[in-house]
Structure formats: C-alpha cells, structure tokens
Design an enzyme around this catalytic site. Structure first.
Site, short mmCIF file in Angstrom:
data_model
loop_
_atom_site.label_atom_id
_atom_site.label_comp_id
_atom_site.label_asym_id
_atom_site.label_seq_id
_atom_site.Cartn_x
_atom_site.Cartn_y
_atom_site.Cartn_z
CD GLU A 164 12.30 77.49 -30.24
OE1 GLU A 164 12.42 78.68 -29.95
OE2 GLU A 164 12.96 76.58 -29.70
CG ASP A 171 10.82 83.41 -25.44
OD1 ASP A 171 11.90 83.14 -24.90
OD2 ASP A 171 10.75 83.94 -26.57
#
Length: 405
Positions: free
Chosen positions: A158, A174
């Site tokens: 990210e 996640d």
C-alpha cells in the site's frame, strides 16, 4: 459475495498521509521531518521492483487506487499515466486488463507511480482477476472459496504519494503471503527499507500457526498441488469460521473484570501527554471520561471480530476522541497488554503477545520480521511498530520480492 471494505483495508496508510498533510500527524504517528519549502514532489516517481524470489514463473504487476487530484478510482500504467475505471455492473463485469509485465528472476523492472493512494499488487504465474461492480472495483477476496484469485500466489503493498511525500508499507492486515520488502530513497541519497523476513521466516511463520492449538492452523490456505498460498488474517478466520469466534473471549472477559474495579488510563497522543482519558467498566459498557469527569465516549464489550478488525464495537472514526481511544484499545487487545499495564498505549514491545490468549497471527508475523516491524492488524502503528517508510522528498521507491523460504 465477499466484498472488501476500503475503509478497513487502507485506512492505516491513507490516514497517515492525510494526518501529515494537515499537520496533525504528531497526534497519531511519528511522522518525520516536514518537506522543505523549496522541495516539490514530482507528478510521478520511479518504483523499482526487483525479483529476488527465486521463482521462475512470470510476475504480473498492478498499480490500482485513487487519483488524489480528482478523487477518481482507476489504475496507472507503467509510465504512471492514470486511467479511470469504466462503469461497473450488477453482477460485476470484468475490469480492463491493468497488468504490467514484472521482472524475471534476479531482474528489476521500473515503473512510475503517480500521486495516488492505492496498492501495487504482484502475482506469480497468473494474472489476477479484477471486476467492476456498480459501486466500483471488486478486489481479490480470497477468504471466499469461490474467488477467482483463490489459487493464485499474490500479495500487495500500500502507498500514498502526495505533495507531502511518499508513504509505502508492507502489510499483513488481510493475509500473510508472498514475502516482499519496501523502501524509499530521498533526494539526499538516504534509503530506508522495511518488510524483509528473517532467514527461514516465511516457512517458520506457517510452522508457528500449525503448532498453535485452538484453530490457528485453520487460517492457512493451500493449493491442490500442495503449494502453501497464504494465511488469512484472524479477522477473516473468524468471519469464515476457520477460527473460532470465541477465540478471544477469555481475555476480553478478564479485561472486563479488571476494569470494573480498576481505572484504565489512555494517553493517545504522543505529543500531547496532558490529554488523558479514563476508562471504567459498568455492566456491558466501558465508559471513558476526561479530566473533568465528563463521559466522552463509551464502548460495548467487544468480540473477536471487533478486536481483530479494529471495527464494529471498536470502531475508530477519524476524530480526536473516540478514534484515538479505540485504536489504543485495539492495539492493547491484539497485543494482550491491557491486563499487564493499566496505562495505555503500551509501546515498549517487550510484553506484547505474552498472554496465552492473544493474536497469535500477529505474534508470529512480528517474530519473523528482520526489523520486528509489521502491519499485522489495522492499528499496528500504535507505538510505531508498523512496517512503513516515509520520505518527504522521495527520489525512488523500491519493492523487493523475497524468497519463500
């Protein structure tokens, strides 16, 4: 159909960038130096992707996210040119092929990343499947057994690039999967990196889950050919039934019992030590008061999903009261420090994950990181234990695909 929650999945890095840009980062994170007045972050910067994985199959790259200047969602090509997603459908329709050919074994591919808040995905052997619903992009959701990406080995980083610089992180919020590290070199020549595993850390992580009783091995997903693909986060484990919903109950009950007769003091801002909130349990509610004794926010007794996801009963709005308290509680529950320290946040690291009931997924991740840093749950940045690098005047960013050993 399983759908990803953009707020849950990208709020850590996006919140970091926003906070820094608005000069309140000191309230939440250690941000580093401000961008010099004469510095100007260019429209795009190079991202060098190096394939040290030792794997021979093709690598595919994707740069997906939100264009900061317009707020539009889309993808960037290898030159950093933005392309907005077309309209979606119900049921979702295939998204345009946004893949970029990645580096071969031992090679480096350089792409350019624009001023974006988004993700760089990489996959081995197969292209990822992205779809467009009426509400936007449907990203891979491998907790769903029928997701078309379920049997593909992939991962993502990210990042946010804006006028205040670059923030780029490795993430395990996640899932824990194909290992990689990130880095950034500033215009002054200094390079910072994070995300590398210790030698043997990749297989060691899965071994640790297998050795842990209580359902933690159920987080591991394998392909029919025996390839270990990933371990789901405990949040998704609870949501899918792979991990018992009661997995944190004993610890939560003990916390509730303790703070029925003891005060929990939360000092959420590192640069404002005078701001304190005081928590006490009454029945099914933990009430927090300020220094005047006024109740400022209250939390119902959380469950495992709320703890692992830092959401629902531990929701953390982007404000200056409930959000900062909630993120502190979330870190304390996941790291199991609420019973050993009535003054939170506990940022030392020495006492993290020591209770028998804890986030053993996060524990196993942190233990195997070369620098101890990771994003193993949503607010793992409390106390600066996150795998994030930042530079206010970035020259080059790096993404290194590491061996699966």
């Amino acid at each position: 159909m399983f759908r990803r929650s953009p707020g849950r999945l990208r709020r850590r890095i996006a919140a970091t960038a926003t906070a820094l840009a608005t000069a309140v980062a000191g309230a939440l994170l250690a941000a580093g130096p401000a961008v010099p007045a004469e510095a100007a972050v260019p429209a795009t910067i190079p991202l060098q992707i190096t394939n040290n994985s030792g794997r021979s199959e093709p690598v595919y790259l994707y740069n997906l996210g939100t264009e900061l200047s317009s707020g539009r969602q889309g993808w960037a090509d290898a030159n950093g040119t933005f392309h907005a997603w077309p309209g979606g459908g119900s049921p979702p329709v295939p998204a345009p092929d946004a893949s970029i050919a990645g580096p071969g074994p031992g090679q480096t591919t350089t792409i350019r990343i624009p001023k974006f808040s988004g993700r760089v995905y990489f996959s081995y052997g197969q292209k990822l499947v992205f779809q467009l619903a009426t509400g936007g992009l449907v990203q891979p959701a491998v907790q769903n057994p029928s997701d078309p990406n379920r049997d593909i080995l992939f991962n993502w980083s990210e990042y946010t690039l804006n006028d205040s610089g670059l923030w780029i992180n490795s993430t395990q919020v996640d899932m824990f999967s194909a290992p990689y590290a990130v880095g950034v070199k500033g215009s002054g020549g200094a390079t910072t990196t994070t995300g590398h595993l210790k030698s043997g850390g990749y297989k060691g992580f899965f071994d640790a889950l297998r050795a842990r009783s209580g359902g933690w091995s159920g987080l591991i997903q394998t392909r029919a050919d025996g390839t270990v693909l990933r371990a789901l986060s405990p949040l998704y484990g609870v949501e899918t039934g792979a991990l018992p919903a009661s997995v944190m109950d004993d610890y939560i009950n003990r916390v509730w019992q303790k703070y029925a007769t003891t005060t929990l003091t939360v000092t959420p801002f590192t640069d404002r030590p005078d701001v304190k909130y005081y928590g006490r349990v009454s029945g099914n509610v933990m009430n927090f008061t300020d220094s005047s004794g006024a109740v400022v926010t209250s939390f119902q007794k959380p469950d495992a999903s709320s703890v692992f996801g830092c959401h629902r009963l531990l929701d953390a709005p982007n404000d200056q009261v409930r959000g900062p308290i909630s993120r502190t509680l979330c870190a304390g529950y996941n790291r199991s420090t609420l019973l050993t320290n009535a003054n939170q946040p506990d940022t030392s690291g020495a006492g993290f994950y020591q209770d028998a009931v804890t986030n053993h997924y996060a524990r196993a991740v942190h233990e195997r990181m070369a620098d101890g840093k990771a994003y193993a749950f949503a607010f793992d940045d409390v106390g600066n234990h996150e795998s994030l690098v930042h530079d206010g005047d970035p020259a080059t960013a790096y993404l290194t695909l590491d061996p699966l050993d």
